[in-house]
Design a protein around this motif. Structure first.
Motif, mmCIF file in Angstrom:
data_model
loop_
_atom_site.group_PDB
_atom_site.id
_atom_site.type_symbol
_atom_site.label_atom_id
_atom_site.label_comp_id
_atom_site.label_asym_id
_atom_site.label_seq_id
_atom_site.Cartn_x
_atom_site.Cartn_y
_atom_site.Cartn_z
ATOM 1 N N ILE A 43 -8.459 37.150 55.642
ATOM 2 C CA ILE A 43 -7.557 38.294 55.796
ATOM 3 C C ILE A 43 -8.012 39.443 54.887
ATOM 4 C CG2 ILE A 43 -5.172 39.072 55.594
ATOM 5 C CD1 ILE A 43 -4.350 36.091 55.821
ATOM 6 N N ASN A 95 0.845 41.522 55.819
ATOM 7 C CA ASN A 95 1.257 41.221 57.195
ATOM 8 C C ASN A 95 1.402 39.721 57.444
ATOM 9 O OD1 ASN A 95 -0.533 43.838 57.257
ATOM 10 N ND2 ASN A 95 0.790 43.972 59.079
ATOM 11 N N PHE A 96 0.937 38.899 56.506
ATOM 12 C CA PHE A 96 0.960 37.447 56.681
ATOM 13 C C PHE A 96 1.895 36.816 55.661
ATOM 14 C CE2 PHE A 96 -2.990 38.788 58.549
ATOM 15 C CZ PHE A 96 -3.192 37.943 59.627
ATOM 16 N N THR A 97 2.720 35.903 56.139
ATOM 17 C CA THR A 97 3.619 35.150 55.272
ATOM 18 C C THR A 97 3.362 33.663 55.470
ATOM 19 O OG1 THR A 97 5.334 36.851 55.453
ATOM 20 C CG2 THR A 97 6.021 34.673 54.681
ATOM 21 N N PHE A 98 3.096 32.961 54.373
ATOM 22 C CA PHE A 98 2.914 31.513 54.403
ATOM 23 C C PHE A 98 4.141 30.875 53.754
ATOM 24 C CE2 PHE A 98 -1.342 33.292 54.545
ATOM 25 C CZ PHE A 98 -2.014 32.493 55.450
ATOM 26 N N GLN A 113 -5.055 26.752 53.320
ATOM 27 C CA GLN A 113 -4.439 28.069 53.156
ATOM 28 C C GLN A 113 -5.373 29.009 52.409
ATOM 29 O OE1 GLN A 113 -0.319 28.245 51.919
ATOM 30 N NE2 GLN A 113 -0.594 30.239 50.937
ATOM 31 N N ALA A 160 -5.301 37.472 64.830
ATOM 32 C CA ALA A 160 -4.309 38.371 64.247
ATOM 33 C C ALA A 160 -4.961 39.544 63.541
ATOM 34 C CB ALA A 160 -3.418 37.604 63.274
ATOM 35 N N VAL A 170 -5.378 33.331 62.760
ATOM 36 C CA VAL A 170 -5.620 34.341 61.731
ATOM 37 C C VAL A 170 -6.718 35.296 62.175
ATOM 38 C CG1 VAL A 170 -6.432 34.711 59.367
ATOM 39 C CG2 VAL A 170 -4.719 32.938 59.841
ATOM 40 N N PHE A 230 2.873 38.192 60.877
ATOM 41 C CA PHE A 230 2.493 36.840 61.283
ATOM 42 C C PHE A 230 3.049 35.851 60.263
ATOM 43 C CE2 PHE A 230 -0.393 39.698 63.329
ATOM 44 C CZ PHE A 230 -0.576 39.160 64.595
ATOM 45 N N ARG A 283 -2.963 41.872 53.877
ATOM 46 C CA ARG A 283 -2.363 40.714 53.207
ATOM 47 C C ARG A 283 -0.854 40.662 53.396
ATOM 48 N NH1 ARG A 283 -5.582 38.015 49.335
ATOM 49 N NH2 ARG A 283 -7.625 37.800 50.352
ATOM 50 N N LEU A 341 3.378 31.985 59.141
ATOM 51 C CA LEU A 341 2.775 30.661 59.283
ATOM 52 C C LEU A 341 3.624 29.664 58.514
ATOM 53 C CD1 LEU A 341 0.285 32.893 59.272
ATOM 54 C CD2 LEU A 341 -1.069 30.819 59.561
ATOM 55 N N GLU A 371 -6.635 32.576 53.823
ATOM 56 C CA GLU A 371 -6.403 33.831 53.107
ATOM 57 C C GLU A 371 -7.689 34.615 52.911
ATOM 58 O OE1 GLU A 371 -4.386 32.309 49.695
ATOM 59 O OE2 GLU A 371 -2.394 32.659 50.550
#
Length: 390
Positions: free
Chosen positions: A288, A295-298, A281, A252, A249, A265, A293, A267, A285
């Motif tokens: 970031i 750009n990131f997938t959990f 998590q 990234a 993270v 990205f 925000r 995850l 978060e």
């Protein structure tokens, strides 16, 4: 020939890499004519989840749970100890469980022809068995410890408090098993050297990479990403400190800020408690900035069957682990064919070579950012990383 496997994990049924490797190794041995005898310190419902897999893939396997045996054969167990003993009768929880494992092993060894016993290094489940073995004359049955990741090693890499009374006792149990077993079983020579240095202990050791399930057909991943879309990076593993998700993270965010603000990205993996009990998590978060925000997938926990499709949607997979003995995620992704960026750690050294079948970074977020940038800056980098299925 019968081999007894002792474990507190089994897949499907529980999470964790030990359980997945155990199931696959037992299946391979069964196909070679070895009869697996499995003693699992798991709940009955977790055993039942495993039984359907065992029926289809591990012919002839006998599967028992510690609590199931204690309940069904309690009176017979009295010949070996006190089956009603509870955690309050012992100094701490894992000592109690090792005692119950030993009761069950004595019961099984008197009724089964067993040619070998395998314990994992994790949690010292063989502690009471190894402590009492000389007095019982069981030294004719070989017993070994598989190096997969002891609690002592994992706790250190996970940033946990190492010196609480319970943890110190647990580490001593693990150390006792590693010292008193007949031999070690390790996935690689690098792991053997790492353990020998960490524990200042040399032991006869068989080096044998474990079997693992190979998802998808292998080799189908395109080596050149689509230049018209932003880069996509995959992290596959538990969200926890030892797996290095925080390093990715941080790297990234640097890459998004300085190089490619549209990069994505993904995850994929279950959220685990951090050392302070908080959601990992949630901690990630907070690293970031609001502007990134999206750009990131959990995804949370995924079914392993979903992994090939996730990999096909990404250009690069990053395994930033702080410690590994045999990293299932790296080997599965390598089989699928996605280019890999890995931590330069002993457990990966024998299988993955920087610039040949992966890129490596030195364990810092700064170097991970540098290697991310290098990978996406060179249009032929992915093509040069020749996949070698291990």
């Amino acid at each position: 020939m019968t081999v007894c496997f002792v474990s507190n994990e089994i897949w499907p049924g529980t999470g964790g890499g030990i359980g997945r490797l155990l199931g696959e190794n037992a299946a391979q041995l069964a196909r070679q004519g070895v009869r697996p005898l499995m003693l699992l310190d798991v709940a009955e419902r977790q055993k039942e989840a495993f039984m359907a897999y065992a029926a289809a893939n591990i012919p002839g396997a006998a599967v028992h749970t510690v609590d199931g045996l204690l309940t069904a054969r309690r009176e017979e167990m009295r010949a070996y100890g006190e089956p009603e003993a509870g955690p309050d009768d012992f100094r701490f929880y894992y000592y109690w469980r090792a005692y119950l494992v030993d009761l069950c092993l004595q019961f099984l060894l008197d009724r089964e022809r067993v040619d070998g016993i395998e314990f994992a290094d994790y949690l010292g489940q063989g502690y009471v068995y190894f402590k009492m073995r000389p007095q019982r004359g069981r030294t004719d049955v070989p017993a070994w410890v598989r190096l997969h990741g002891s609690a002592e090693i994992c706790d250190a890499a996970d940033g946990k408090e190492l010196f609480t009374p319970d943890r110190r006792q647990l580490y001593d149990m693990e150390r006792f098993c590693l010292a008193c077993c007949d031999s070690w079983l390790a996935p690689s020579a690098g792991t053997v050297r790492w353990y020998a240095d960490h524990y200042a202990l040399e032991k006869q050791c068989l080096v044998q990479p474990p079997g693992y399930q190979c998802p998808g057909p292998g080799g189908a991943h395109p080596r050149r990403r689509e230049p018209a879309r932003p880069p996509r990076v995959l992290f596959y593993g538990k969200l926890q400190h030892i797996k290095g998700a925080d390093l990715l993270v941080r790297a990234a965010v640097e890459y998004l800020s300085r190089d490619e603000p549209e990069a994505g990205f993904l995850l994929a993996g279950p959220d685990m408690p951090a050392a302070n009990g908080e959601s990992t998590q949630a901690q990630l978060e907070r690293l970031i900035p609001d502007c990134f925000r999206e750009n990131f997938t959990f995804t949370g926990k995924i079914d392993p069957a979903e992994l090939p499709a996730l990999a096909l949607a990404c250009d690069l997979a990053v395994i930033p682990s702080r410690a590994e003995t045999f990293c299932l995620a790296a080997h599965e992704l390598n089989w699928i064919g996605i280019p890999l960026l890995l931590s330069d750690i002993p457990g990966l050294a024998d299988f993955f070579r920087d610039g040949e079948n992966c890129l490596k970074f030195n364990g810092t977020a700064e170097d991970l950012y540098r290697r991310l940038k290098q990978f996406f800056a060179g249009p032929d980098t992915a093509a040069r990383l020749q996949r070698r299925v291990t």
